[in-house]
Scaffold this motif. Structure first.
Motif, PDB file in Angstrom:
ATOM      1  N   LEU A  90       7.028  12.380   5.570  1.00 48.06           N
ATOM      2  CA  LEU A  90       6.239  11.393   5.087  1.00 48.06           C
ATOM      3  C   LEU A  90       6.358  11.580   3.438  1.00 48.06           C
ATOM      4  CD1 LEU A  90       2.867  11.496   7.048  1.00 48.06           C
ATOM      5  CD2 LEU A  90       4.575   9.719   7.043  1.00 48.06           C
ATOM      6  N   SER A  91       6.707  12.808   3.020  1.00 51.94           N
ATOM      7  CA  SER A  91       6.782  13.025   1.531  1.00 51.94           C
ATOM      8  C   SER A  91       8.153  12.421   1.193  1.00 51.94           C
ATOM      9  CB  SER A  91       6.860  14.667   1.061  1.00 51.94           C
ATOM     10  OG  SER A  91       5.449  15.108   1.416  1.00 51.94           O
ATOM     11  N   CYS A  92       9.074  12.411   2.068  1.00 54.46           N
ATOM     12  CA  CYS A  92      10.450  11.814   1.822  1.00 54.46           C
ATOM     13  C   CYS A  92      10.296  10.173   1.786  1.00 54.46           C
ATOM     14  CB  CYS A  92      11.421  12.346   2.775  1.00 54.46           C
ATOM     15  SG  CYS A  92      12.060  13.878   2.326  1.00 54.46           S
ATOM     16  N   ILE A  93       9.337   9.633   2.618  1.00 50.95           N
ATOM     17  CA  ILE A  93       9.136   8.237   2.670  1.00 50.95           C
ATOM     18  C   ILE A  93       8.675   7.884   1.284  1.00 50.95           C
ATOM     19  CG2 ILE A  93       7.817   6.514   3.638  1.00 50.95           C
ATOM     20  CD1 ILE A  93       8.510   7.843   6.478  1.00 50.95           C
ATOM     21  N   SER A 277      -0.384  20.959  -0.888  1.00 54.53           N
ATOM     22  CA  SER A 277      -1.395  20.054  -1.158  1.00 54.53           C
ATOM     23  C   SER A 277      -0.760  18.611  -1.316  1.00 54.53           C
ATOM     24  CB  SER A 277      -1.927  20.239  -2.818  1.00 54.53           C
ATOM     25  OG  SER A 277      -1.072  20.380  -3.807  1.00 54.53           O
ATOM     26  N   SER A 278       0.654  18.594  -1.859  1.00 51.84           N
ATOM     27  CA  SER A 278       1.630  17.206  -1.807  1.00 51.84           C
ATOM     28  C   SER A 278       1.588  16.785  -0.451  1.00 51.84           C
ATOM     29  CB  SER A 278       2.446  17.229  -2.569  1.00 51.84           C
ATOM     30  OG  SER A 278       3.568  18.311  -2.153  1.00 51.84           O
ATOM     31  N   GLY A 279       2.040  17.731   0.579  1.00 47.42           N
ATOM     32  CA  GLY A 279       2.051  17.416   1.901  1.00 47.42           C
ATOM     33  C   GLY A 279       1.050  16.825   2.632  1.00 47.42           C
ATOM     34  N   LYS A 280      -0.171  17.135   2.239  1.00 44.68           N
ATOM     35  CA  LYS A 280      -1.626  16.629   2.638  1.00 44.68           C
ATOM     36  C   LYS A 280      -1.677  15.071   1.946  1.00 44.68           C
ATOM     37  CE  LYS A 280      -2.595  20.324   5.083  1.00 44.68           C
ATOM     38  NZ  LYS A 280      -1.480  20.839   4.827  1.00 44.68           N
ATOM     39  N   ALA A 281      -1.516  15.071   0.950  1.00 43.81           N
ATOM     40  CA  ALA A 281      -1.387  13.563   0.142  1.00 43.81           C
ATOM     41  C   ALA A 281      -0.512  12.607   0.567  1.00 43.81           C
ATOM     42  CB  ALA A 281      -1.287  13.923  -1.391  1.00 43.81           C
ATOM     43  N   SER A 282       0.761  13.165   1.207  1.00 43.35           N
ATOM     44  CA  SER A 282       1.653  12.395   1.612  1.00 43.35           C
ATOM     45  C   SER A 282       1.180  11.248   2.844  1.00 43.35           C
ATOM     46  CB  SER A 282       3.062  13.093   2.327  1.00 43.35           C
ATOM     47  OG  SER A 282       2.625  13.844   3.372  1.00 43.35           O
ATOM     48  N   TYR A 283       0.451  11.982   3.504  1.00 43.32           N
ATOM     49  CA  TYR A 283      -0.189  10.875   4.700  1.00 43.32           C
ATOM     50  C   TYR A 283      -0.547   9.624   4.076  1.00 43.32           C
ATOM     51  CZ  TYR A 283      -0.139  14.731   7.972  1.00 43.32           C
ATOM     52  OH  TYR A 283       0.390  15.960   8.609  1.00 43.32           O
ATOM     53  N   PHE A 284      -1.549   9.438   2.984  1.00 41.72           N
ATOM     54  CA  PHE A 284      -1.953   8.601   2.318  1.00 41.72           C
ATOM     55  C   PHE A 284      -0.928   7.801   1.383  1.00 41.72           C
ATOM     56  CE2 PHE A 284      -3.819   6.560  -1.532  1.00 41.72           C
ATOM     57  CZ  PHE A 284      -4.644   5.390  -1.109  1.00 41.72           C
ATOM     58  N   PHE A 288      -0.278   4.119   3.289  1.00 39.65           N
ATOM     59  CA  PHE A 288      -1.414   3.188   2.779  1.00 39.65           C
ATOM     60  C   PHE A 288      -0.238   1.803   2.123  1.00 39.65           C
ATOM     61  CE2 PHE A 288      -3.357   1.057  -0.983  1.00 39.65           C
ATOM     62  CZ  PHE A 288      -4.505   0.848  -0.337  1.00 39.65           C
ATOM     63  N   PRO A 289       0.619   2.155   1.516  1.00 43.54           N
ATOM     64  CA  PRO A 289       1.340   0.841   0.858  1.00 43.54           C
ATOM     65  C   PRO A 289       1.698  -0.152   1.986  1.00 43.54           C
ATOM     66  CG  PRO A 289       2.078   2.846  -0.221  1.00 43.54           C
ATOM     67  CD  PRO A 289       1.187   3.182   1.036  1.00 43.54           C
ATOM     68  N   TYR A 290       2.139   0.463   3.313  1.00 48.42           N
ATOM     69  CA  TYR A 290       2.413  -0.458   4.471  1.00 48.42           C
ATOM     70  C   TYR A 290       1.196  -1.136   4.793  1.00 48.42           C
ATOM     71  CZ  TYR A 290       6.874   1.840   4.730  1.00 48.42           C
ATOM     72  OH  TYR A 290       8.151   2.452   4.184  1.00 48.42           O
ATOM     73  N   VAL A 291      -0.103  -0.803   5.012  1.00 49.11           N
ATOM     74  CA  VAL A 291      -1.054  -1.552   5.053  1.00 49.11           C
ATOM     75  C   VAL A 291      -1.110  -2.640   4.344  1.00 49.11           C
ATOM     76  CG1 VAL A 291      -3.371  -1.549   5.495  1.00 49.11           C
ATOM     77  CG2 VAL A 291      -2.461   0.631   6.182  1.00 49.11           C
ATOM     78  N   PHE A 429      -2.348  -5.967  -4.355  1.00 51.41           N
ATOM     79  CA  PHE A 429      -0.898  -5.759  -4.879  1.00 51.41           C
ATOM     80  C   PHE A 429      -0.653  -4.943  -6.058  1.00 51.41           C
ATOM     81  CE2 PHE A 429       2.572  -7.207  -7.867  1.00 51.41           C
ATOM     82  CZ  PHE A 429       3.406  -7.126  -6.960  1.00 51.41           C
ATOM     83  N   PHE A 430      -1.436  -4.690  -7.095  1.00 59.37           N
ATOM     84  CA  PHE A 430      -1.327  -3.792  -7.983  1.00 59.37           C
ATOM     85  C   PHE A 430      -1.645  -2.255  -7.415  1.00 59.37           C
ATOM     86  CE2 PHE A 430      -1.111  -7.558 -10.588  1.00 59.37           C
ATOM     87  CZ  PHE A 430       0.031  -7.364 -11.159  1.00 59.37           C
ATOM     88  N   LEU A 431      -2.654  -2.418  -6.395  1.00 67.54           N
ATOM     89  CA  LEU A 431      -3.072  -0.980  -6.075  1.00 67.54           C
ATOM     90  C   LEU A 431      -1.848  -0.356  -5.156  1.00 67.54           C
ATOM     91  CD1 LEU A 431      -5.135   1.348  -5.380  1.00 67.54           C
ATOM     92  CD2 LEU A 431      -6.003  -0.082  -3.451  1.00 67.54           C
TER      93      LEU A 431
END
Length: 636
Positions: A90-93, A277-284, A288-291, A429-431
């Motif tokens: 997810l971090s790579c994505i 910590s960045s690994g946990k944030a990677s889920y969002f 989220f952008p795909y949503v 869009f901007f979010l």
């Protein structure tokens, strides 16, 4: 035999991969594992054909000197690892899928013939993007080293790592400054009506209202050139842009500076514990952008004229496919979209467990990156098709300006023409852009942090993140001044875009020729249990370096003086730009000379030859795995 279930080393939860070495240390009667010099003394089982190869007893006497313990690296107990393999994916994505897909890809496709650009882009992905992405994942995971220390494989090429570090540093100085106007637009989008939808009194009489339908920007009756309200809002209100920087760049804008601090604060909080910590944030950050993109795509497809825009995007213009400019744009877009040859991929994969299946992850990330670019293209061109329908234009390619201002000028104009909830879609869009930008900036900042921690292991994650964030705000404030966009384009061109291509070729030479494709394939076989096939070997050795070299020659032949819109920079600005470019490239000869100086040898030729060879400590960072790797290489 312990560890058989996951077909890997004890404590490694990576997926099962056939053909790898695995062992455990038998427990002594008191429950203590028996080791000698930090190495297990039991047999090694080769999971190919079910054969068990006895592990030789550690040498004694004269033979003990054949594998000196000094060449075996000490395990770095403080080096972070991803909590789960999916966090790495997810971090790579989140890193690769960024503004380059949603912002840059559509306008590059727009100025290169829409569908005529998509076909070269996919071909280039197969010949450049995927091979380099997989190669960097392999070398990073195999060595557990950052983008500079990884050149222990070829010390004379260490300047590539430092040059890429300089390039990434230049990138992150202005990347968060791009987040500032995005955040500004996101907040302003809550206003009713949208502030860029109408002309302000001070812009008259040279302003066209954004909702004025098909009004022409050229007023032939008075010989005046009219400017749309959305373009004036971006240049006059958001940027307060100057006509040039001959008289200075001005002072930072207060609101943009606050948004700059906000973006760096989010990056700091994401990296406060490193990859944990960045690994946990990677889920969002990754999902989220795909949503949002799905919501915008559904809305775009329901707009009148959207089909015409999507057809323009997907239908090839065959005459443009033979244009070398289109192919050059495809290579450049693939290069920056995937973030290859910047050190970020090497850095992220260095935190993997040794047996992690990077082949699978490289395939997934490169496929998703391409899919996202196509998805974003359909969404944006659907909106542009609707804009052409509203304004009465028949050519989608000429409905907006195809430049970097597309995100701040053309997109807001198109969304302002939505009849239903334009505020809501503008905020979404901007979010989405803001989250994509944060995800990419987290990766680039992590790359710099990793280099710092590799050089100074006692520095903690939060300390490194704090230093980088403070420097980022201070340097980023340059780009939120009235002349900041001129400076941004100068730094981007000389400090990132131009130098990155040269360093990419140097990296491919370092790994594919100096270290060698054959050695890389052996390392892959030891780590993953299989050798890369002919496709990978041809790309690594021949196709990818030659293609990149051709693009470099084309860029040099077609080189033109850099301009910002129609503004020609003063001579001193070009001088500063070339100094930035030279400083990045000089890392190659400086560190090459240093490597030759530091290496032992009776003559200069011998010292040079030794500088091309891997260091004694090169290989897996775990001592036991390193020992088996040396045996594997020696016996091959």
């Amino acid at each position: 035999m312990e560890g058989r279930d996951n077909n890997g080393f004890i404590g490694d939860n990576s997926p099962s991969i056939a053909g790898q070495y695995r062992w455990t240390t038998p427990a002594a009667p008191n429950g203590v594992h028996v080791t000698h010099g930090g190495l297990a003394l039991t047999d090694v089982e080769l999971a190919v054909g079910g054969k068990t190869v006895p592990r030789p007893t550690p040498a004694t006497g004269e033979d003990a000197g054949r594998v000196p313990t000094s060449i075996i690296p000490e395990p770095n107990a403080d080096r972070d690892q991803w909590g789960k393999g999916v966090e790495f994916l997810l971090s790579c994505i989140a890193m690769s899928v960024g503004l380059g897909n949603v912002w840059r890809f559509p306008f590059v496709a727009l100025e290169n013939g829409g569908g005529a650009f998509v076909i070269p882009y996919i071909i280039v992905l197969l010949l450049v993007g995927k091979p380099v992405y997989y190669m960097e994942m392999i070398i990073g995971q195999f060595s557990s080293r950052g983008s500079v220390e990884v050149y222990d494989m070829a010390p004379i090429m260490r300047g590539v790592g430092y040059g890429q570090l300089f390039s990434v540093t230049a990138l992150i100085t202005y990347y968060s400054s791009l987040m500032a106007p995005i955040a500004r637009y996101m907040i302003d989008a809550f206003m009713y009506p949208l502030p860029w939808a109408h002309c302000r009194s001070e812009w008259q009489p040279n302003c066209i209202d954004s909702l004025a339908g098909s009004a022409s920007p050229n007023d032939s009756s008075s010989n005046r050139t009219l400017t749309s309200s959305w373009e004036l809002y971006f240049t006059k209100v958001v940027l307060k842009e100057l006509d040039g920087i001959d008289d200075g760049i001005g002072l930072p804008d207060l609101r943009l500076t606050l948004f700059l601090v906000l973006s760096w604060s989010l990056v700091f909080l994401t990296l406060i514990k490193g990859v944990k910590s960045s690994g946990k944030a990677s889920y969002f950050l990754a999902l989220f952008p795909y949503v949002v993109m799905a919501v915008l795509l559904v809305r775009a497809c329901t707009l009148p004229g959207a089909v015409d825009g999507i057809v323009y995007f997907l239908k090839p213009q065959w005459d443009k496919i033979y244009d070398p400019k289109v192919w050059c744009a495809a290579v450049t877009q693939c290069f920056f979209s995937l973030s290859i040859c910047f050190g970020n991929i090497i850095m992220y994969s260095s935190y993997n467990k040794f047996r992690h299946n990077v082949y699978r992850d490289a395939t997934i990330v490169t496929s998703i990156d391409t899919f996202t670019s196509l998805l974003a293209g359909c969404t944006i061109f659907g909106i542009l098709g609707h804009l052409a329908h509203v304004t009465g234009k028949t050519d989608v390619g000429n409905v907006v300006k195809s430049d970097a201002g597309l995100a701040f000028i053309s997109y807001p104009e198109a969304i302002a023409k939505f009849e239903v909830l334009p505020q809501a879609f503008s905020v979404l869009f901007f979010l989405m852009l803001f989250v994509l930008g944060i995800g990419s900036n987290v990766a680039m900042t992590s790359c710099v942090m990793t280099v710092i921690k590799d050089q100074f292991p006692r520095v903690r994650n939060w300390q490194a993140a704090t230093i980088i964030a403070i420097c980022g705000v201070l340097l980023g404030s340059i780009y939120v001044t009235p002349g900041g966009q001129c400076v941004l384009k100068l730094v981007d061109y000389y400090g990132a875009s131009s130098i990155a291509l040269v360093l990419a070729i140097a990296e491919l030479i370092a790994i594919g020729w100096v270290y060698g494709v054959d050695r890389l394939c052996k390392d892959t076989e030891f780590m993953l249990g299989h050798r890369p096939n002919l496709y990978w070997r041809l790309c690594w050795r021949w196709i990818t370096p030659l293609l990149m070299f051709v693009i470099l020659i084309y860029n040099l032949v077609t080189l033109e003086p850099l301009m910002y819109r129609q503004y020609v920079y003063p001579t001193v600005a070009y001088g500063i730009g070339w100094c930035i470019f030279a400083f990045g490239l000089l890392q190659l000869p400086i560190w090459a000379a240093y490597a030759v100086y530091k290496h032992s040898g009776k003559s200069l030729n011998e010292k040079i030859k030794n500088a091309f060879k891997p260091t004694a400590a090169w290989g897996p960072i775990d001592p036991a795995t390193h020992y088996e790797y040396k045996k594997f290489i020696d016996e091959d």
